[in-house]
Design a protein around this motif. Structure first.
Motif, PDB file in Angstrom:
ATOM      1  N   PHE A 195     -29.455   9.697 -75.767  1.00 56.24           N
ATOM      2  CA  PHE A 195     -29.770   8.390 -76.332  1.00 56.24           C
ATOM      3  C   PHE A 195     -31.260   8.139 -76.147  1.00 56.24           C
ATOM      4  O   PHE A 195     -31.789   8.283 -75.035  1.00 56.24           O
ATOM      5  CB  PHE A 195     -28.952   7.299 -75.652  1.00 56.24           C
ATOM      6  CG  PHE A 195     -29.153   5.929 -76.246  1.00 56.24           C
ATOM      7  CD1 PHE A 195     -28.475   5.555 -77.392  1.00 56.24           C
ATOM      8  CD2 PHE A 195     -30.029   5.019 -75.666  1.00 56.24           C
ATOM      9  CE1 PHE A 195     -28.659   4.304 -77.956  1.00 56.24           C
ATOM     10  CE2 PHE A 195     -30.216   3.773 -76.212  1.00 56.24           C
ATOM     11  CZ  PHE A 195     -29.531   3.410 -77.369  1.00 56.24           C
ATOM     12  N   LYS A 210     -31.274   4.773 -80.444  1.00 58.17           N
ATOM     13  CA  LYS A 210     -30.365   5.547 -81.287  1.00 58.17           C
ATOM     14  C   LYS A 210     -30.140   6.908 -80.655  1.00 58.17           C
ATOM     15  O   LYS A 210     -30.852   7.307 -79.719  1.00 58.17           O
ATOM     16  CB  LYS A 210     -30.950   5.711 -82.693  1.00 58.17           C
ATOM     17  CG  LYS A 210     -32.283   6.453 -82.697  1.00 58.17           C
ATOM     18  CD  LYS A 210     -32.872   6.544 -84.097  1.00 58.17           C
ATOM     19  CE  LYS A 210     -34.221   7.274 -84.060  1.00 58.17           C
ATOM     20  NZ  LYS A 210     -34.827   7.375 -85.410  1.00 58.17           N
ATOM     21  N   MET A 211     -29.158   7.615 -81.179  1.00 59.30           N
ATOM     22  CA  MET A 211     -28.882   8.954 -80.688  1.00 59.30           C
ATOM     23  C   MET A 211     -29.934   9.934 -81.210  1.00 59.30           C
ATOM     24  O   MET A 211     -30.397   9.829 -82.352  1.00 59.30           O
ATOM     25  CB  MET A 211     -27.486   9.405 -81.136  1.00 59.30           C
ATOM     26  CG  MET A 211     -26.356   8.588 -80.532  1.00 59.30           C
ATOM     27  SD  MET A 211     -26.298   8.737 -78.737  1.00 59.30           S
ATOM     28  CE  MET A 211     -25.043   7.520 -78.339  1.00 59.30           C
ATOM     29  N   LEU A 260     -18.820   8.017 -78.770  1.00 58.24           N
ATOM     30  CA  LEU A 260     -20.131   7.435 -79.066  1.00 58.24           C
ATOM     31  C   LEU A 260     -20.014   5.948 -79.393  1.00 58.24           C
ATOM     32  O   LEU A 260     -20.924   5.172 -79.093  1.00 58.24           O
ATOM     33  CB  LEU A 260     -20.787   8.187 -80.223  1.00 58.24           C
ATOM     34  CG  LEU A 260     -21.136   9.655 -79.954  1.00 58.24           C
ATOM     35  CD1 LEU A 260     -21.792  10.276 -81.180  1.00 58.24           C
ATOM     36  CD2 LEU A 260     -22.047   9.783 -78.740  1.00 58.24           C
ATOM     37  N   LYS A 303     -26.974  -0.055 -78.574  1.00 58.94           N
ATOM     38  CA  LYS A 303     -27.231   0.433 -79.929  1.00 58.94           C
ATOM     39  C   LYS A 303     -28.334  -0.358 -80.613  1.00 58.94           C
ATOM     40  O   LYS A 303     -28.887   0.104 -81.608  1.00 58.94           O
ATOM     41  CB  LYS A 303     -25.954   0.398 -80.768  1.00 58.94           C
ATOM     42  CG  LYS A 303     -25.472  -1.004 -81.104  1.00 58.94           C
ATOM     43  CD  LYS A 303     -24.176  -0.975 -81.907  1.00 58.94           C
ATOM     44  CE  LYS A 303     -24.312  -0.216 -83.187  1.00 58.94           C
ATOM     45  NZ  LYS A 303     -23.083  -0.200 -83.983  1.00 58.94           N
ATOM     46  N   VAL A 332     -25.241  15.786 -83.170  1.00 56.70           N
ATOM     47  CA  VAL A 332     -25.957  15.057 -82.131  1.00 56.70           C
ATOM     48  C   VAL A 332     -25.692  15.621 -80.744  1.00 56.70           C
ATOM     49  O   VAL A 332     -26.410  15.300 -79.801  1.00 56.70           O
ATOM     50  CB  VAL A 332     -25.568  13.563 -82.159  1.00 56.70           C
ATOM     51  CG1 VAL A 332     -25.993  12.927 -83.462  1.00 56.70           C
ATOM     52  CG2 VAL A 332     -24.077  13.385 -81.949  1.00 56.70           C
ATOM     53  N   SER A 333     -24.680  16.456 -80.603  1.00 51.68           N
ATOM     54  CA  SER A 333     -24.371  17.019 -79.293  1.00 51.68           C
ATOM     55  C   SER A 333     -25.109  18.328 -79.096  1.00 51.68           C
ATOM     56  O   SER A 333     -25.467  19.023 -80.045  1.00 51.68           O
ATOM     57  CB  SER A 333     -22.865  17.246 -79.152  1.00 51.68           C
ATOM     58  OG  SER A 333     -22.425  18.207 -80.110  1.00 51.68           O
ATOM     59  N   VAL A 387     -25.025  14.393 -75.226  1.00 50.92           N
ATOM     60  CA  VAL A 387     -25.767  13.694 -76.265  1.00 50.92           C
ATOM     61  C   VAL A 387     -26.916  12.965 -75.583  1.00 50.92           C
ATOM     62  O   VAL A 387     -26.844  12.642 -74.391  1.00 50.92           O
ATOM     63  CB  VAL A 387     -24.876  12.695 -77.037  1.00 50.92           C
ATOM     64  CG1 VAL A 387     -23.803  13.422 -77.819  1.00 50.92           C
ATOM     65  CG2 VAL A 387     -24.264  11.674 -76.093  1.00 50.92           C
ATOM     66  N   GLU A 413     -22.210   3.112 -77.528  1.00 49.37           N
ATOM     67  CA  GLU A 413     -23.098   2.193 -78.236  1.00 49.37           C
ATOM     68  C   GLU A 413     -22.805   0.733 -77.924  1.00 49.37           C
ATOM     69  O   GLU A 413     -23.701  -0.114 -77.998  1.00 49.37           O
ATOM     70  CB  GLU A 413     -22.990   2.403 -79.745  1.00 49.37           C
ATOM     71  CG  GLU A 413     -23.644   3.672 -80.245  1.00 49.37           C
ATOM     72  CD  GLU A 413     -23.557   3.798 -81.749  1.00 49.37           C
ATOM     73  OE1 GLU A 413     -24.385   4.511 -82.338  1.00 49.37           O
ATOM     74  OE2 GLU A 413     -22.649   3.165 -82.339  1.00 49.37           O
TER      75      GLU A 413
END
Length: 373
Positions: free
Chosen positions: A192, A29-30, A242, A25, A179-180, A190, A246
């Motif tokens: 990253f 970020k996502m 998530l 993380k 985010v998905s 997702v 992270e």
């Protein structure tokens, strides 16, 4: 002294950064997680005669338009604007903002206002790039400075034409970030995204996620994005999944870089930046021009003509000083830290070290990206 500090920092970095692991993380970020810029136009009132002058027709017209909303018809030419100022209002909308949340805003003067101290922002809508209003800003300004002038005397601190309102805008339309997305196999995934794209780091992140979560869930798509498949049993609790992703630790790879700031004479490099065999010979030649100003005064002024007066005479001399010995450093397969330590021992200043590093890079012996700021 600065060069010694640099060498010490490089040595510490070389020892402690060999097997450093950090959470993923902290390196990305996502996808879909981004802030949105908001902008608006407004009026600041309540100024003590430090607002826009009568030359700003836009300010006077804005005041007239605002009064018309309260059933008051005033001609713009009859408006006095010294206690008001036209401003731009900016803010950033967080990716998970909800209706009713408070966000900070920044207020900047557009006209010739001298100061915004003591002013209050009148209700101003804040729009995004699509033209839709997402927040409303209003409230007293917080100015970290001042400016007072009288009779040609000016006293100023910081920039009094820029102010802020902590929590001064209320979100009217929230943002829903999903985010998905649908993956290549049809399941929910997702992505990253790394802050610094790198193929090695992306591959290590995917491997670390797979080792930590016990399944082949992650796949590096390119140098920046890692696609992570969400297990069917954890889609209902995506936040917990998530969180686990992270907090996976990974050892990121890093490119060899040497950053040079010529304005401040600062050199920053990783302790493991390598250099090939190189010999450095550094000398010092100083040229100094000194001017002595003197006045030639006539001895008997009363016995000379009216055109005789004192004369200013400048005597200049050039001093050339060359260092008796030149510093010679022969570096084998060492690091930049070793080279800097060797240059420091022969009393090379930081700015000369910067020039030497640039020359070593030009010679092809510095195996790192040289960034000059």
């Amino acid at each position: 002294m600065r060069a010694l500090l640099f060498a010490a920092l490089c040595a510490v970095a070389g020892l402690s950064g060999a097997a450093e692991t950090i959470r993923i993380k902290d390196i990305g970020k996502m996808a879909g997680w981004r802030e949105n810029a908001l902008t608006g136009y407004g009026l600041v009132t309540g100024l003590a005669g430090t607002g826009d002058s009568s030359r700003n027709k836009a300010t006077r017209q804005s005041i007239a338009n605002m009064l018309s909303r309260f059933d008051m018809t005033v001609v713009a030419d009859d408006v006095q604007s010294r206690n008001a100022a036209a401003v731009m209002v900016t803010a950033n909308l967080s990716p998970f903002a909800r209706a009713g949340d408070a966000i900070d805003v920044t207020v900047t003067s557009m006209g010739d206002a001298r100061s915004l101290v003591g002013g209050t922002l009148i209700l101003a809508p804040l729009k995004a790039a699509n033209g839709q209003v997402y927040a409303l800003a209003q409230g007293p300004l917080s100015v970290g400075g001042y400016k007072y002038d009288m009779n040609g005397n000016v006293m100023q601190k910081n920039h009094p034409t820029v102010a802020s309102i902590p929590g001064g805008a209320t979100v009217e339309v929230g943002i829903v970030n999903d985010v998905s997305s649908a993956g290549t196999n049809g399941g929910a995934t997702v992505t990253f995204v790394l802050s610094d794209p790198d193929y090695t780091t992306a591959s290590r992140v995917a491997a670390a996620i797979n080792n930590a979560l016990g399944a082949n869930l992650a796949l590096a798509q390119d140098a920046s994005g890692i696609e992570i498949r969400v297990p069917e049993g954890r889609r209902a609790r995506l936040t917990d999944f998530l969180m686990a992703v992270e907090n996976v630790s990974v050892e990121p790879d890093r490119r060899a870089k040497v950053v040079i700031n010529e304005r401040t004479g600062t050199v920053v490099a990783g302790g493991d930046v390598r250099i090939s065999r190189v010999a450095v010979s550094q000398g010092d030649l100083k040229v100094t021009i000194v001017t002595d100003n003197s006045v030639s005064q006539p001895l008997l002024v009363s016995q000379t003509g009216p055109g005789v007066r004192s004369a200013r005479v400048a005597n200049s001399r050039v001093d050339v000083e060359e260092q008796g010995e030149t510093g010679f450093v022969a570096a084998g397969s060492n690091t930049v830290a070793d080279l800097v330590q060797s240059l420091t021992r022969v009393k090379t200043n930081t700015r000369d070290i910067i020039s030497i590093l640039r020359a070593v890079k030009a010679a092809g012996a510095l195996h790192a990206e040289l960034i000059v700021q």
